[in-house]
Design a protein around this motif. Sequence first.
Motif, PDB file in Angstrom:
ATOM      1  N   ASP A 148     136.035  63.229   7.040  1.00 44.59           N
ATOM      2  CA  ASP A 148     135.854  63.507   8.464  1.00 44.59           C
ATOM      3  C   ASP A 148     136.431  62.406   9.350  1.00 44.59           C
ATOM      4  O   ASP A 148     135.839  62.009  10.355  1.00 44.59           O
ATOM      5  CB  ASP A 148     134.377  63.716   8.798  1.00 44.59           C
ATOM      6  CG  ASP A 148     133.777  64.917   8.086  1.00 44.59           C
ATOM      7  OD1 ASP A 148     134.530  65.895   7.861  1.00 44.59           O
ATOM      8  OD2 ASP A 148     132.584  64.882   7.756  1.00 44.59           O
ATOM      9  N   GLY A 149     137.599  61.870   8.945  1.00 40.38           N
ATOM     10  CA  GLY A 149     138.285  60.867   9.746  1.00 40.38           C
ATOM     11  C   GLY A 149     137.742  59.455   9.629  1.00 40.38           C
ATOM     12  O   GLY A 149     138.241  58.549  10.279  1.00 40.38           O
ATOM     13  N   GLN A 150     136.727  59.254   8.812  1.00 42.99           N
ATOM     14  CA  GLN A 150     136.149  57.925   8.640  1.00 42.99           C
ATOM     15  C   GLN A 150     136.349  57.455   7.210  1.00 42.99           C
ATOM     16  O   GLN A 150     136.285  58.250   6.268  1.00 42.99           O
ATOM     17  CB  GLN A 150     134.656  57.936   8.948  1.00 42.99           C
ATOM     18  CG  GLN A 150     134.332  58.243  10.380  1.00 42.99           C
ATOM     19  CD  GLN A 150     132.830  58.185  10.626  1.00 42.99           C
ATOM     20  OE1 GLN A 150     132.035  58.350   9.706  1.00 42.99           O
ATOM     21  NE2 GLN A 150     132.450  57.952  11.869  1.00 42.99           N
ATOM     22  N   VAL A 151     136.590  56.155   7.062  1.00 44.90           N
ATOM     23  CA  VAL A 151     136.719  55.573   5.724  1.00 44.90           C
ATOM     24  C   VAL A 151     135.326  55.475   5.121  1.00 44.90           C
ATOM     25  O   VAL A 151     134.420  54.876   5.693  1.00 44.90           O
ATOM     26  CB  VAL A 151     137.381  54.186   5.777  1.00 44.90           C
ATOM     27  CG1 VAL A 151     137.435  53.571   4.389  1.00 44.90           C
ATOM     28  CG2 VAL A 151     138.785  54.294   6.373  1.00 44.90           C
ATOM     29  N   ARG A 209     138.589  44.717   2.828  1.00 42.00           N
ATOM     30  CA  ARG A 209     139.754  44.807   3.730  1.00 42.00           C
ATOM     31  C   ARG A 209     140.247  46.234   3.859  1.00 42.00           C
ATOM     32  O   ARG A 209     140.545  46.707   4.954  1.00 42.00           O
ATOM     33  CB  ARG A 209     140.863  43.888   3.231  1.00 42.00           C
ATOM     34  CG  ARG A 209     142.084  43.897   4.088  1.00 42.00           C
ATOM     35  CD  ARG A 209     143.037  42.816   3.672  1.00 42.00           C
ATOM     36  NE  ARG A 209     144.377  43.154   4.073  1.00 42.00           N
ATOM     37  CZ  ARG A 209     145.437  42.485   3.708  1.00 42.00           C
ATOM     38  NH1 ARG A 209     145.316  41.424   2.931  1.00 42.00           N
ATOM     39  NH2 ARG A 209     146.629  42.857   4.101  1.00 42.00           N
ATOM     40  N   VAL A 210     140.346  46.939   2.750  1.00 40.93           N
ATOM     41  CA  VAL A 210     140.804  48.332   2.774  1.00 40.93           C
ATOM     42  C   VAL A 210     139.821  49.205   3.543  1.00 40.93           C
ATOM     43  O   VAL A 210     140.228  50.029   4.364  1.00 40.93           O
ATOM     44  CB  VAL A 210     141.019  48.863   1.336  1.00 40.93           C
ATOM     45  CG1 VAL A 210     141.198  50.366   1.320  1.00 40.93           C
ATOM     46  CG2 VAL A 210     142.227  48.178   0.701  1.00 40.93           C
ATOM     47  N   VAL A 211     138.538  49.023   3.309  1.00 41.81           N
ATOM     48  CA  VAL A 211     137.531  49.826   4.011  1.00 41.81           C
ATOM     49  C   VAL A 211     137.532  49.493   5.510  1.00 41.81           C
ATOM     50  O   VAL A 211     137.465  50.381   6.350  1.00 41.81           O
ATOM     51  CB  VAL A 211     136.137  49.614   3.388  1.00 41.81           C
ATOM     52  CG1 VAL A 211     135.053  50.244   4.255  1.00 41.81           C
ATOM     53  CG2 VAL A 211     136.102  50.201   1.983  1.00 41.81           C
ATOM     54  N   ASP A 212     137.641  48.222   5.855  1.00 39.72           N
ATOM     55  CA  ASP A 212     137.627  47.810   7.264  1.00 39.72           C
ATOM     56  C   ASP A 212     138.895  48.232   8.006  1.00 39.72           C
ATOM     57  O   ASP A 212     138.831  48.711   9.130  1.00 39.72           O
ATOM     58  CB  ASP A 212     137.455  46.302   7.389  1.00 39.72           C
ATOM     59  CG  ASP A 212     136.070  45.824   6.973  1.00 39.72           C
ATOM     60  OD1 ASP A 212     135.154  46.671   6.862  1.00 39.72           O
ATOM     61  OD2 ASP A 212     135.923  44.611   6.739  1.00 39.72           O
ATOM     62  N   ASP A 213     140.068  48.040   7.371  1.00 36.90           N
ATOM     63  CA  ASP A 213     141.352  48.314   8.025  1.00 36.90           C
ATOM     64  C   ASP A 213     141.827  49.746   7.853  1.00 36.90           C
ATOM     65  O   ASP A 213     142.668  50.217   8.613  1.00 36.90           O
ATOM     66  CB  ASP A 213     142.437  47.374   7.501  1.00 36.90           C
ATOM     67  CG  ASP A 213     142.168  45.912   7.823  1.00 36.90           C
ATOM     68  OD1 ASP A 213     141.257  45.637   8.643  1.00 36.90           O
ATOM     69  OD2 ASP A 213     142.855  45.042   7.252  1.00 36.90           O
ATOM     70  N   GLY A 214     141.346  50.419   6.792  1.00 39.02           N
ATOM     71  CA  GLY A 214     141.778  51.791   6.535  1.00 39.02           C
ATOM     72  C   GLY A 214     143.211  51.901   6.059  1.00 39.02           C
ATOM     73  O   GLY A 214     143.845  52.939   6.189  1.00 39.02           O
ATOM     74  N   GLU A 215     143.738  50.825   5.489  1.00 42.52           N
ATOM     75  CA  GLU A 215     145.118  50.807   5.013  1.00 42.52           C
ATOM     76  C   GLU A 215     145.172  50.452   3.531  1.00 42.52           C
ATOM     77  O   GLU A 215     144.323  49.717   3.022  1.00 42.52           O
ATOM     78  CB  GLU A 215     145.934  49.799   5.812  1.00 42.52           C
ATOM     79  CG  GLU A 215     146.044  50.168   7.279  1.00 42.52           C
ATOM     80  CD  GLU A 215     146.901  49.193   8.051  1.00 42.52           C
ATOM     81  OE1 GLU A 215     147.545  48.320   7.439  1.00 42.52           O
ATOM     82  OE2 GLU A 215     146.916  49.314   9.289  1.00 42.52           O
TER      83      GLU A 215
END
Length: 84
Positions: free
Chosen positions: A66-69, A27-33
Amino acid sequence: MLRWTTPDGALHTARYVESDTDWPFARVVDDGEVLIVPRTSREAGHQAFLASRGFRDAAIAPLRLDGQVRGALYVADRQGDVAS
């Protein structure tokens, strides 16, 4: 790859093998939160995650490059007078 230290300061490394209860990391990797899993949670998924890892509580944050999780960092079993 997982890396962690124990209270005696020893560094450990292990290959990560996903289990059904590891949904908080996905979830954290997918949502970035950031996701907080408090010790007082009554949600079955939270309880299963904590029990499967032997944690009392956890905070999971995305690691960005670089802006990606690119991964997730977690802190578990925090000490002291903190509330989650």
